[in-house]
Design a protein around this motif. Structure first.
Motif, short mmCIF file in Angstrom:
data_model
loop_
_atom_site.label_atom_id
_atom_site.label_comp_id
_atom_site.label_asym_id
_atom_site.label_seq_id
_atom_site.Cartn_x
_atom_site.Cartn_y
_atom_site.Cartn_z
N HIS A 20 69.84 -7.71 -30.94
CA HIS A 20 70.83 -6.54 -31.64
C HIS A 20 72.24 -6.69 -30.82
CE1 HIS A 20 69.86 -3.98 -28.50
NE2 HIS A 20 68.54 -4.04 -28.63
N SER A 21 73.32 -5.91 -31.29
CA SER A 21 74.60 -5.76 -30.89
C SER A 21 74.88 -4.21 -31.05
CB SER A 21 75.45 -6.52 -31.58
OG SER A 21 77.01 -6.30 -30.95
N MET A 22 75.22 -3.48 -30.14
CA MET A 22 75.77 -2.02 -30.10
C MET A 22 77.31 -2.11 -30.27
SD MET A 22 73.17 -0.12 -27.47
CE MET A 22 73.83 -0.99 -26.09
N ARG A 23 77.72 -1.38 -31.27
CA ARG A 23 79.00 -1.38 -31.69
C ARG A 23 79.50 0.18 -31.93
NH1 ARG A 23 81.22 -6.73 -31.91
NH2 ARG A 23 79.45 -7.84 -31.20
N GLU A 24 80.82 0.46 -31.72
CA GLU A 24 81.37 1.60 -32.47
C GLU A 24 81.43 1.48 -33.85
OE1 GLU A 24 85.08 2.61 -30.67
OE2 GLU A 24 83.95 3.66 -28.87
N ASP A 25 81.13 2.30 -34.76
CA ASP A 25 81.33 2.18 -36.27
C ASP A 25 81.73 3.60 -36.83
OD1 ASP A 25 81.32 1.01 -38.66
OD2 ASP A 25 79.08 1.28 -39.11
N LYS A 26 82.94 4.14 -36.57
CA LYS A 26 83.36 5.32 -36.86
C LYS A 26 83.84 5.36 -38.50
CE LYS A 26 84.95 6.85 -32.45
NZ LYS A 26 86.10 7.10 -31.56
N PRO A 27 84.10 4.36 -38.89
CA PRO A 27 84.05 4.19 -40.27
C PRO A 27 82.96 3.94 -41.04
CG PRO A 27 85.03 2.28 -39.45
CD PRO A 27 84.75 3.00 -38.29
N GLY A 28 81.93 3.55 -40.60
CA GLY A 28 80.69 3.56 -41.29
C GLY A 28 80.85 2.12 -42.04
N ARG A 29 81.31 1.11 -41.42
CA ARG A 29 81.39 -0.25 -42.36
C ARG A 29 80.19 -0.81 -42.29
NH1 ARG A 29 86.08 -3.43 -39.20
NH2 ARG A 29 84.11 -4.24 -38.64
N TRP A 30 79.12 -0.86 -41.41
CA TRP A 30 77.84 -1.63 -41.37
C TRP A 30 77.05 -0.89 -42.24
CZ3 TRP A 30 77.96 -6.64 -39.80
CH2 TRP A 30 78.80 -6.95 -38.72
N LYS A 31 76.14 -1.77 -43.06
CA LYS A 31 75.36 -1.39 -44.11
C LYS A 31 74.14 -2.33 -44.06
CE LYS A 31 78.17 1.76 -45.72
NZ LYS A 31 78.47 2.75 -45.10
N VAL A 32 73.05 -1.84 -44.09
CA VAL A 32 71.47 -2.74 -44.09
C VAL A 32 71.98 -3.38 -45.39
CG1 VAL A 32 69.16 -2.67 -44.74
CG2 VAL A 32 70.31 -0.88 -43.19
N GLY A 33 71.62 -4.82 -45.05
CA GLY A 33 71.78 -5.90 -46.20
C GLY A 33 72.92 -6.50 -46.11
N MET A 34 74.03 -6.17 -45.36
CA MET A 34 75.28 -7.05 -45.09
C MET A 34 74.85 -8.51 -44.46
SD MET A 34 77.85 -4.38 -44.18
CE MET A 34 79.52 -4.95 -44.53
N LYS A 35 75.61 -9.23 -44.76
CA LYS A 35 75.58 -10.90 -44.35
C LYS A 35 76.40 -10.60 -42.88
CE LYS A 35 75.90 -15.32 -45.29
NZ LYS A 35 76.11 -16.52 -46.33
N ILE A 36 75.80 -10.99 -41.84
CA ILE A 36 76.65 -11.30 -40.34
C ILE A 36 77.13 -12.49 -40.44
CG2 ILE A 36 76.16 -11.04 -37.81
CD1 ILE A 36 73.84 -9.16 -38.64
N GLN A 37 78.25 -12.52 -39.80
CA GLN A 37 78.80 -13.78 -39.41
C GLN A 37 79.16 -13.93 -38.09
OE1 GLN A 37 82.06 -13.66 -42.19
NE2 GLN A 37 81.22 -14.53 -43.94
N MET A 38 78.31 -14.48 -37.03
CA MET A 38 78.53 -14.29 -35.75
C MET A 38 79.60 -15.20 -35.47
SD MET A 38 74.65 -13.71 -34.42
CE MET A 38 73.78 -12.13 -34.77
N ALA A 39 80.50 -14.83 -34.46
CA ALA A 39 81.60 -15.59 -34.08
C ALA A 39 82.43 -15.30 -32.71
CB ALA A 39 83.08 -15.37 -35.15
N THR A 40 82.75 -16.20 -32.06
CA THR A 40 83.53 -16.05 -30.86
C THR A 40 84.91 -16.50 -31.17
OG1 THR A 40 83.15 -18.58 -30.10
CG2 THR A 40 81.74 -16.96 -29.17
N GLY A 41 85.87 -15.82 -30.49
CA GLY A 41 87.21 -16.18 -30.61
C GLY A 41 87.92 -15.69 -31.62
N VAL A 42 87.29 -14.30 -32.22
CA VAL A 42 87.85 -13.62 -33.11
C VAL A 42 89.33 -13.34 -33.39
CG1 VAL A 42 87.63 -11.66 -35.05
CG2 VAL A 42 85.46 -13.02 -33.86
#
Length: 126
Positions: A20-42
Motif C-alpha cells: 500500500h501507499s500512505m498519502r494525504e488526500d484532503k480533497p478525497g480524490r482516491w476512491k475504491v475501484g479507481m485504476k492506479i497508474q504507478m509511476a516514477t518521475g511524475v
C-alpha cells in the motif's frame, strides 16, 4: 489515477512486497475501484509509468502522531488506523508493508505528524 513513487520503491512494488501507499488526500480524490497508474518521475521528463494493472481495493484513514517529540530525540510514533491504535508489532508491519526495511527508515520518511489515507491494492487490512 497516477500514484507517484521515488525510484527505490519501484522494485518493492514490482515484486509485491509493498502492499500500500500512505498519502494525504484532503480533497478525497482516491476512491475504491479507481485504476492506479504507478509511476516514477511524475511531472518530469523522466516520467515512467511502470504498472497500470491495479485498482484501489480499500482505503483506510491513518494518523501518525509524535506526542511529546523533542528535536534530536528518537520517539516511536503512535499510529491510528480507522480509529484503532496499532500495537508495536502492527506498527512495524505497517512500516514494512509500506516499503520500509526498518522503523528507522519509516520514521525518517514520516518524520512529523501525518494524516491521510492508506491506499490499498491488495485485500490486506489493518
Amino acid at each position: 489515477m497516477i500514484l507517484g513513487f521515488k525510484k527505490p520503491f519501484k522494485p518493492k512494488l514490482m515484486d509485491g512486497s509493498k502492499l500500500h501507499s500512505m498519502r494525504e488526500d484532503k480533497p478525497g480524490r482516491w476512491k475504491v475501484g479507481m485504476k492506479i497508474q504507478m509511476a516514477t518521475g511524475v511531472r518530469t521528463k523522466a516520467y515512467e509509468c511502470f504498472r497500470d494493472d491495479l485498482v484501489v481495493t480499500r482505503l483506510q484513514h491513518v494518523e501518525i502522531r509524535y506526542y511529546g517529540k523533542v528535536p534530536g530525540e528518537v520517539l516511536a510514533p503512535v499510529i491510528i488506523v480507522d480509529s484503532k491504535r496499532l500495537d508495536d508489532a502492527s506498527v512495524l508491519e505497517l512500516a514494512r508493508n509500506d516499503g520500509f526495511k526498518t522503523m528507522g527508515e519509516f520514521m525518517e520518511w514520516f518524520d512529523e505528524d501525518f494524516e491521510g489515507k492508506i491506499i490499498h491494492w491488495t485485500d490486506f487490512k489493518y
